[in-house]
Design a protein around this motif. Structure first.
Motif, PDB file in Angstrom:
ATOM      1  N   ARG A   1       0.813  -1.220   0.000  1.00 38.91           N
ATOM      2  CA  ARG A   1       0.000   0.000   0.000  1.00 38.91           C
ATOM      3  C   ARG A   1       0.842   1.262   0.000  1.00 38.91           C
ATOM      4  O   ARG A   1       0.368   2.330  -0.429  1.00 38.91           O
ATOM      5  CB  ARG A   1      -0.939  -0.014   1.203  1.00 38.91           C
ATOM      6  N   VAL A   2       2.080   1.182   0.485  1.00 33.86           N
ATOM      7  CA  VAL A   2       2.948   2.370   0.440  1.00 33.86           C
ATOM      8  C   VAL A   2       3.770   2.412  -0.837  1.00 33.86           C
ATOM      9  O   VAL A   2       4.620   3.306  -0.995  1.00 33.86           O
ATOM     10  CB  VAL A   2       3.873   2.424   1.675  1.00 33.86           C
ATOM     11  N   GLY A   3       3.546   1.445  -1.731  1.00 35.51           N
ATOM     12  CA  GLY A   3       4.173   1.518  -3.047  1.00 35.51           C
ATOM     13  C   GLY A   3       5.302   0.557  -3.317  1.00 35.51           C
ATOM     14  O   GLY A   3       5.886   0.581  -4.402  1.00 35.51           O
ATOM     15  N   HIS A   4       5.637  -0.314  -2.369  1.00 37.24           N
ATOM     16  CA  HIS A   4       6.710  -1.273  -2.616  1.00 37.24           C
ATOM     17  C   HIS A   4       6.230  -2.375  -3.564  1.00 37.24           C
ATOM     18  O   HIS A   4       5.075  -2.808  -3.485  1.00 37.24           O
ATOM     19  CB  HIS A   4       7.174  -1.924  -1.312  1.00 37.24           C
ATOM     20  N   PRO A   5       7.088  -2.863  -4.459  1.00 38.41           N
ATOM     21  CA  PRO A   5       6.722  -4.043  -5.252  1.00 38.41           C
ATOM     22  C   PRO A   5       6.667  -5.281  -4.361  1.00 38.41           C
ATOM     23  O   PRO A   5       7.186  -5.277  -3.235  1.00 38.41           O
ATOM     24  CB  PRO A   5       7.849  -4.143  -6.286  1.00 38.41           C
ATOM     25  N   PHE A   6       6.044  -6.339  -4.876  1.00 40.03           N
ATOM     26  CA  PHE A   6       5.835  -7.534  -4.054  1.00 40.03           C
ATOM     27  C   PHE A   6       7.157  -8.151  -3.598  1.00 40.03           C
ATOM     28  O   PHE A   6       7.260  -8.633  -2.471  1.00 40.03           O
ATOM     29  CB  PHE A   6       5.017  -8.559  -4.842  1.00 40.03           C
ATOM     30  N   ALA A   7       8.173  -8.133  -4.475  1.00 34.37           N
ATOM     31  CA  ALA A   7       9.472  -8.712  -4.103  1.00 34.37           C
ATOM     32  C   ALA A   7      10.077  -7.976  -2.911  1.00 34.37           C
ATOM     33  O   ALA A   7      10.649  -8.597  -2.005  1.00 34.37           O
ATOM     34  CB  ALA A   7      10.421  -8.661  -5.298  1.00 34.37           C
ATOM     35  N   ASN A   8       9.940  -6.653  -2.888  1.00 38.63           N
ATOM     36  CA  ASN A   8      10.447  -5.879  -1.746  1.00 38.63           C
ATOM     37  C   ASN A   8       9.639  -6.159  -0.483  1.00 38.63           C
ATOM     38  O   ASN A   8      10.177  -6.163   0.635  1.00 38.63           O
ATOM     39  CB  ASN A   8      10.414  -4.385  -2.066  1.00 38.63           C
ATOM     40  N   ALA A   9       8.333  -6.370  -0.640  1.00 40.49           N
ATOM     41  CA  ALA A   9       7.493  -6.700   0.513  1.00 40.49           C
ATOM     42  C   ALA A   9       7.921  -8.027   1.128  1.00 40.49           C
ATOM     43  O   ALA A   9       7.962  -8.165   2.364  1.00 40.49           O
ATOM     44  CB  ALA A   9       6.023  -6.759   0.076  1.00 40.49           C
TER      45      ALA A   9
END
Length: 320
Positions: free
Chosen positions: A161-169
């Protein structure tokens, strides 16, 4: 008979404690460290590079997969993989042999049974004790993983929700969560860094861990990768479902606790009473042992106790 049964029970408990003691002596320091930080971050903090850490964890994770080819080791290998035991397959076999030797010595000293039966019981205690220990470790790890999963999903949702891509999450989960969640997701980060697909890596982890809720996460990510959509909203709903399921499961567990313990008591008390009578007065049943009804009656009683245990367990085993 009663005295020997008590000896067998005490020896089996001793076998399980010996296995746990060996594990704590060999790997106690790393286990204590893992309680504070996940193993992947601990290895990285020691100065090892990312590739070396990945190879170390992958080797530990996959070392028991070779045991699946051996019929005798297949069950133990499955439990060892789920528990992520640091023992290698060879070390596990060595522990089983050591425990079997200990059991053989105990039976030789305390029990008066024949040599072939002594060997058979020793092997059963060696394999059974290790399996009982592995099963407890695997169940504890799976329960902890299932407990950590809602927090991990919430962390992924907030990151998305804050804009990180899934890999970063996924990487944030690997850095913020303790084991077993932290290291498992950290390995997904490393696998994707070396070219693996995120959905495939998640699917492989779900196969290893065998937590049902994790498969929902895997399916949601796979569908979103193919058809698109708001993954954050889907995972937020998944997190709420998992938490609601946990809440319901604990309510069911509390409600059925009385029936569960009643069933265990009703099944176990007659056996405990029989062992107590046989220990205090071994000749108590001598007057009825010669009767033609003694053996059928004894078999019927134990069969009824077994049926009672199965029925009571089925009544309180409510799937949530």
């Amino acid at each position: 008979m009663g005295t020997q049964a008590i000896i067998y029970l005490l020896m089996f408990v001793g076998v399980v404690l010996i296995v746990e003691g060996i594990y704590l002596v060999v790997f106690g320091k790393s286990i204590k460290l893992n309680s504070r930080v996940n193993r992947r971050l601990a290895l990285l903090e020691q100065g090892k590079d990312r590739e070396e850490v990945f190879e170390t964890l992958r080797k530990e994770r996959d070392q028991h997969a070779k045991g699946f080819k051996l019929p005798v080791m297949s069950i133990l290998s499955t439990k060892a993989r789920q528990a992520n035991i640091a023992f290698s397959p060879k070390a596990l076999i060595a522990v089983m042999a050591l425990v079997a030797v200990f059991a053989f010595g105990g039976l030789t000293y305390f029990a008066s049974i024949g040599f072939p039966l002594r060997i058979l019981v020793s092997l059963i205690m060696g394999g059974g004790g290790v399996y009982f220990w592995l099963n407890g470790k695997a169940r504890k790890r799976m329960d902890l993983f299932e407990e950590q999963l809602p927090d991990a999903v919430d962390l992924i949702v907030r990151s998305l929700r804050v804009g990180h891509p899934f890999a970063n999450a996924i990487n944030i989960v690997a850095q913020e969560m303790p084991d077993p969640m932290g290291s498992e997701f950290g390995m997904i980060v490393d696998e994707t860094a070396y070219g693996a697909d995120v959905a495939t890596a998640l699917h492989n982890m779900a196969d290893r861990v065998e937590v049902p809720d994790l498969r929902f996460l895997t399916v949601a990510v796979a569908i979103q990768a193919k058809s698109g959509g708001n993954l954050a909203e889907v995972l937020d709903g998944l997190s709420k479902v998992i938490r609601a399921r946990f809440k319901l499961f604990r309510r069911v567990k509390a409600i059925t606790a009385e029936a569960k313990w009643s069933g265990m008591f009703l099944s176990g008390f007659p056996v405990a009473a029989l062992l107590g009578v046989q220990t205090m007065n071994p000749h108590y049943y001598d007057a009825v042992k010669e009767s033609e009804f003694y053996t059928p009656a004894a078999v019927g009683v134990f069969a009824a106790l077994a049926v009672n245990y199965v029925v009571m367990k089925a009544m309180v085993n409510i799937k949530v």
